[in-house]
Motif scaffolding. Structure first.
Motif, PDB file in Angstrom:
ATOM      1  N   TRP A   1      38.280   4.268 -93.439  1.00 46.57           N
ATOM      2  CA  TRP A   1      37.252   4.069 -94.698  1.00 46.57           C
ATOM      3  C   TRP A   1      38.054   4.237 -95.855  1.00 46.57           C
ATOM      4  O   TRP A   1      38.732   5.038 -96.168  1.00 46.57           O
ATOM      5  CB  TRP A   1      36.297   5.239 -94.684  1.00 46.57           C
ATOM      6  CG  TRP A   1      35.369   5.345 -93.439  1.00 46.57           C
ATOM      7  CD1 TRP A   1      35.366   4.607 -92.361  1.00 46.57           C
ATOM      8  CD2 TRP A   1      33.985   6.034 -93.267  1.00 46.57           C
ATOM      9  NE1 TRP A   1      34.316   4.849 -91.528  1.00 46.57           N
ATOM     10  CE2 TRP A   1      33.613   5.606 -92.079  1.00 46.57           C
ATOM     11  CE3 TRP A   1      33.427   6.876 -94.171  1.00 46.57           C
ATOM     12  CZ2 TRP A   1      32.435   6.254 -91.696  1.00 46.57           C
ATOM     13  CZ3 TRP A   1      32.280   7.187 -93.416  1.00 46.57           C
ATOM     14  CH2 TRP A   1      31.532   6.942 -92.582  1.00 46.57           C
TER      15      TRP A   1
ATOM     16  N   TRP B   1      37.818   4.207-100.105  1.00 45.18           N
ATOM     17  CA  TRP B   1      36.745   4.607-100.935  1.00 45.18           C
ATOM     18  C   TRP B   1      36.830   3.913-102.190  1.00 45.18           C
ATOM     19  O   TRP B   1      38.018   3.822-102.712  1.00 45.18           O
ATOM     20  CB  TRP B   1      36.778   6.368-101.161  1.00 45.18           C
ATOM     21  CG  TRP B   1      36.091   6.755 -99.956  1.00 45.18           C
ATOM     22  CD1 TRP B   1      36.791   7.313 -98.668  1.00 45.18           C
ATOM     23  CD2 TRP B   1      34.710   7.369 -99.648  1.00 45.18           C
ATOM     24  NE1 TRP B   1      35.945   7.693 -97.897  1.00 45.18           N
ATOM     25  CE2 TRP B   1      34.832   7.909 -98.330  1.00 45.18           C
ATOM     26  CE3 TRP B   1      33.587   7.194-100.310  1.00 45.18           C
ATOM     27  CZ2 TRP B   1      33.437   8.202 -97.590  1.00 45.18           C
ATOM     28  CZ3 TRP B   1      32.367   7.437 -99.700  1.00 45.18           C
ATOM     29  CH2 TRP B   1      32.159   7.941 -98.632  1.00 45.18           C
TER      30      TRP B   1
ATOM     31  N   GLN C   1      30.157  -0.833 -97.391  1.00 45.93           N
ATOM     32  CA  GLN C   1      29.251   0.186 -97.552  1.00 45.93           C
ATOM     33  C   GLN C   1      28.674   0.705 -98.849  1.00 45.93           C
ATOM     34  O   GLN C   1      29.430   0.171 -99.910  1.00 45.93           O
ATOM     35  CB  GLN C   1      29.657   1.569 -96.600  1.00 45.93           C
ATOM     36  CG  GLN C   1      30.100   0.868 -95.216  1.00 45.93           C
ATOM     37  CD  GLN C   1      29.071   0.679 -94.204  1.00 45.93           C
ATOM     38  OE1 GLN C   1      27.837   1.057 -94.413  1.00 45.93           O
ATOM     39  NE2 GLN C   1      29.381  -0.371 -93.401  1.00 45.93           N
ATOM     40  N   LYS C   2      28.126   1.511 -98.902  1.00 48.71           N
ATOM     41  CA  LYS C   2      27.733   2.103-100.458  1.00 48.71           C
ATOM     42  C   LYS C   2      28.564   3.082-100.877  1.00 48.71           C
ATOM     43  O   LYS C   2      28.882   4.437-100.104  1.00 48.71           O
ATOM     44  CB  LYS C   2      26.341   2.792-100.312  1.00 48.71           C
ATOM     45  CG  LYS C   2      25.260   1.719 -99.820  1.00 48.71           C
ATOM     46  CD  LYS C   2      25.018   0.771-100.754  1.00 48.71           C
ATOM     47  CE  LYS C   2      23.808   0.258-100.438  1.00 48.71           C
ATOM     48  NZ  LYS C   2      23.693  -0.529 -98.933  1.00 48.71           N
TER      49      LYS C   2
ATOM     50  N   PHE D   1      31.232  11.454 -92.787  1.00 51.56           N
ATOM     51  CA  PHE D   1      29.836  12.114 -92.416  1.00 51.56           C
ATOM     52  C   PHE D   1      30.276  13.113 -91.175  1.00 51.56           C
ATOM     53  O   PHE D   1      30.005  14.090 -91.255  1.00 51.56           O
ATOM     54  CB  PHE D   1      28.754  11.076 -92.119  1.00 51.56           C
ATOM     55  CG  PHE D   1      28.556  10.199 -93.315  1.00 51.56           C
ATOM     56  CD1 PHE D   1      28.678  10.526 -94.548  1.00 51.56           C
ATOM     57  CD2 PHE D   1      28.454   8.813 -92.991  1.00 51.56           C
ATOM     58  CE1 PHE D   1      28.428   9.573 -95.645  1.00 51.56           C
ATOM     59  CE2 PHE D   1      28.079   7.872 -93.981  1.00 51.56           C
ATOM     60  CZ  PHE D   1      28.396   8.202 -95.303  1.00 51.56           C
TER      61      PHE D   1
ATOM     62  N   LYS E   1      21.438  13.829 -96.405  1.00 46.21           N
ATOM     63  CA  LYS E   1      22.722  13.382 -95.616  1.00 46.21           C
ATOM     64  C   LYS E   1      23.246  14.274 -94.958  1.00 46.21           C
ATOM     65  O   LYS E   1      23.770  14.587 -93.819  1.00 46.21           O
ATOM     66  CB  LYS E   1      23.653  12.698 -96.580  1.00 46.21           C
ATOM     67  CG  LYS E   1      23.053  11.189 -96.818  1.00 46.21           C
ATOM     68  CD  LYS E   1      24.271  10.667 -97.786  1.00 46.21           C
ATOM     69  CE  LYS E   1      23.798   9.005 -98.198  1.00 46.21           C
ATOM     70  NZ  LYS E   1      23.615   8.243 -97.280  1.00 46.21           N
TER      71      LYS E   1
ATOM     72  N   GLU F   1      22.775   5.777-103.323  1.00 44.16           N
ATOM     73  CA  GLU F   1      23.591   5.881-102.136  1.00 44.16           C
ATOM     74  C   GLU F   1      24.937   5.777-102.175  1.00 44.16           C
ATOM     75  O   GLU F   1      25.488   6.954-101.392  1.00 44.16           O
ATOM     76  CB  GLU F   1      23.278   4.513-101.203  1.00 44.16           C
ATOM     77  CG  GLU F   1      22.039   4.520-100.474  1.00 44.16           C
ATOM     78  CD  GLU F   1      22.155   5.489 -99.251  1.00 44.16           C
ATOM     79  OE1 GLU F   1      23.070   5.565 -98.584  1.00 44.16           O
ATOM     80  OE2 GLU F   1      20.810   5.581 -98.747  1.00 44.16           O
ATOM     81  N   SER F   2      25.588   5.309-103.209  1.00 37.77           N
ATOM     82  CA  SER F   2      27.064   5.337-103.566  1.00 37.77           C
ATOM     83  C   SER F   2      27.324   6.789-103.974  1.00 37.77           C
ATOM     84  O   SER F   2      28.451   7.224-103.435  1.00 37.77           O
ATOM     85  CB  SER F   2      27.627   4.369-104.552  1.00 37.77           C
ATOM     86  OG  SER F   2      27.189   2.908-103.789  1.00 37.77           O
TER      87      SER F   2
ATOM     88  N   SER G   1      25.856   9.764-103.581  1.00 34.03           N
ATOM     89  CA  SER G   1      25.581  10.729-102.322  1.00 34.03           C
ATOM     90  C   SER G   1      26.684  10.624-101.241  1.00 34.03           C
ATOM     91  O   SER G   1      27.283  11.630-100.952  1.00 34.03           O
ATOM     92  CB  SER G   1      24.316  10.758-101.760  1.00 34.03           C
ATOM     93  OG  SER G   1      24.037   9.277-101.201  1.00 34.03           O
ATOM     94  N   ASN G   2      27.159   9.371-100.957  1.00 36.52           N
ATOM     95  CA  ASN G   2      28.075   8.920 -99.902  1.00 36.52           C
ATOM     96  C   ASN G   2      29.512   9.652-100.608  1.00 36.52           C
ATOM     97  O   ASN G   2      30.451  10.314-100.016  1.00 36.52           O
ATOM     98  CB  ASN G   2      28.400   7.770 -99.601  1.00 36.52           C
ATOM     99  CG  ASN G   2      27.406   7.084 -98.841  1.00 36.52           C
ATOM    100  OD1 ASN G   2      26.611   8.004 -98.237  1.00 36.52           O
ATOM    101  ND2 ASN G   2      27.237   5.977 -98.616  1.00 36.52           N
ATOM    102  N   THR G   3      29.558   9.274-101.889  1.00 35.82           N
ATOM    103  CA  THR G   3      31.136   9.649-102.505  1.00 35.82           C
ATOM    104  C   THR G   3      31.062  11.237-102.827  1.00 35.82           C
ATOM    105  O   THR G   3      31.958  11.631-102.725  1.00 35.82           O
ATOM    106  CB  THR G   3      31.231   8.998-103.743  1.00 35.82           C
ATOM    107  OG1 THR G   3      30.986   7.833-103.463  1.00 35.82           O
ATOM    108  CG2 THR G   3      32.486   9.350-104.632  1.00 35.82           C
TER     109      THR G   3
END
Length: 417
Positions: A198, A200, A230-231, A266, A294, A403-404, A406-408
């Motif tokens: 992944w 980022w 992805q986000k 995750f 999440k 989304e981006s 919270s993922n970050t």
């Protein structure tokens, strides 16, 4: 050497063949299948014409019946809706010679929907009702987002036809939750080695230009690559029959992107928090609880997630997290200062090993010249250490920005675990 199934992806819709819409389902599915270790043989786009659809399905079924030594997979999206030009079920029934059957779960869902609108089941139009049917004996793919039932129909001894809705949101959910487990259980992967990383805060085009195109020796040696957006991050995927090539590709990605290159964040956050017996709390504004969702999506998350504070308004930031009113007036709610004050206030309010705060502008309104839509500050703090804040500019609409962000935030947490 093991070979994967011969995969054909079909998208139906006269709006596609007329050029009024773009087929995004096929490319998304191909990326997902590539991640699973399979290559798509071809894409086919068909109009909403039952003769043409049945003709193409019959041709593919004939190929599957003749080439018995191979596994065959046809994935078709579209034509399962409630309008007059949805012909998928009709064509598959003719192809298989089967009768239609009712999916009881979908029928109840449809009945409850109509009753909630003050109507009777008898009021439902035939075109709407047909969304609950599937060919008798087929494997049903439940639709948790919409109404139309998906299904898997056998077309040969080693071949299957999968039919899913064309609405992207419905199709993607159905693929991930229902079809993907079936495919993993049914088909073998090719003898391919794969490495996925992944990366980022980078787009697909930049990844190709600054990294992939500079790996000429690996590409010349036959390595194949793919990328899934992805986000907030991308998945860079490399495959080859030679394990040493993909291992080398992964090493180069890690060296080139350093801390921006990770494995599955995750999964890593979840497992690391549990293994180390650590706890976390969150303070969210623009993400509206999405980060907390999440963090609690995996079983066992109660071992580490203590809770969160949702301070969407400035007044709640002041009252609950004790962010200074003067600070917000001077710097704004979306600022480094407010973000740090949020994470520090959270640490004082709830004792935990880690704290995360998020404040930003998800849009479509609320922006300014110096703080456009997509501006997000994410704060992090480890117990006993000073807090930090990081600024990001995420592209896309409201959903994508949230989304981006919270993922970050999970990415930033993973870095200090």
């Amino acid at each position: 050497m093991k070979r994967g199934p011969r995969i054909t992806i079909i998208s139906t819709g006269s709006e596609l063949t007329a050029g009024r819409s773009i087929d995004t389902n096929s490319s998304w599915l191909a990326n997902q299948l590539f991640e699973m270790g399979w290559k798509v043989r071809n894409f086919i786009v068909l109009p909403d014409d039952p003769v043409t659809i049945l003709e193409e399905l019959s041709r593919l079924k004939s190929i599957a019946e003749k080439q018995k030594e191979d596994d065959h997979l046809v994935i078709m999206t579209g034509g399962l809706g409630s309008t007059e030009d949805d012909y998928t079920l009709e064509c598959v029934l003719k192809l298989s010679g089967k009768e239609k059957a009712v999916n009881e779960k979908a029928r109840i869902k449809l009945q409850m929907l109509y009753e909630s609108r003050g109507k009777n089941y008898s009021d439902i139009l035939p075109t709407v009702i047909r969304q609950i049917y599937f060919p008798e004996g087929s494997k049903v793919l439940d639709n948790s987002v919409g109404l139309a039932v998906g299904f898997v129909e056998s077309i040969s001894e080693n071949g299957y036809l999968v039919c899913m809705p064309g609405v992207p949101l419905e199709m993607k959910e159905m693929f991930q939750k229902k079809l993907k487990p079936f495919l993993k259980q049914t088909f073998q992967k090719e003898t391919l080695f794969q490495q996925t990383r992944w990366i980022w805060n980078i787009g697909e085009s930049l990844f190709q230009a600054e990294f992939v195109e500079k790996q000429k020796d690996l590409l010349d040696a036959g390595i194949e690559w793919g990328v899934t957006a992805q986000k907030g991050y991308i998945k860079g995927i490399f495959q080859s029959n030679d394990e040493s090539l993909v291992v080398e590709a992964a090493k180069r990605m890690e060296v080139f992107y350093q801390e921006r290159c990770t494995h599955d964040v995750f999964d890593k956050v979840h497992s690391t928090l549990i293994e180390n017996g650590k706890t976390i709390t969150v303070a969210e504004s623009c993400t509206g609880g999405l980060l907390g969702s999440k963090l609690t999506s995996e079983p066992g998350s109660s071992a580490y997630f203590l809770g969160g504070i949702l301070t969407y308004s400035n007044e709640q930031k002041i009252q609950l997290l004790h962010v200074g009113r003067e600070m917000i007036d001077r710097f704004g709610a979306v600022s480094r200062e407010t973000c740090l004050a949020m994470v520090d206030g959270l640490a004082n309010l709830i004792e935990s090993d880690y704290q995360i705060s998020i404040t930003g502008i998800a849009g479509p309104g609320g922006s300014s010249a110096d703080k456009p839509v997509g501006t997000v500050w994410i704060g992090r703090k480890r117990k006993g250490e000073s807090s930090e804040a990081f600024k990001f500019q995420f592209p896309g609409n409201r959903e994508t920005v949230r989304e981006s962000a919270s993922n970050t935030a999970l990415f930033l947490l993973q870095q200090i675990l």
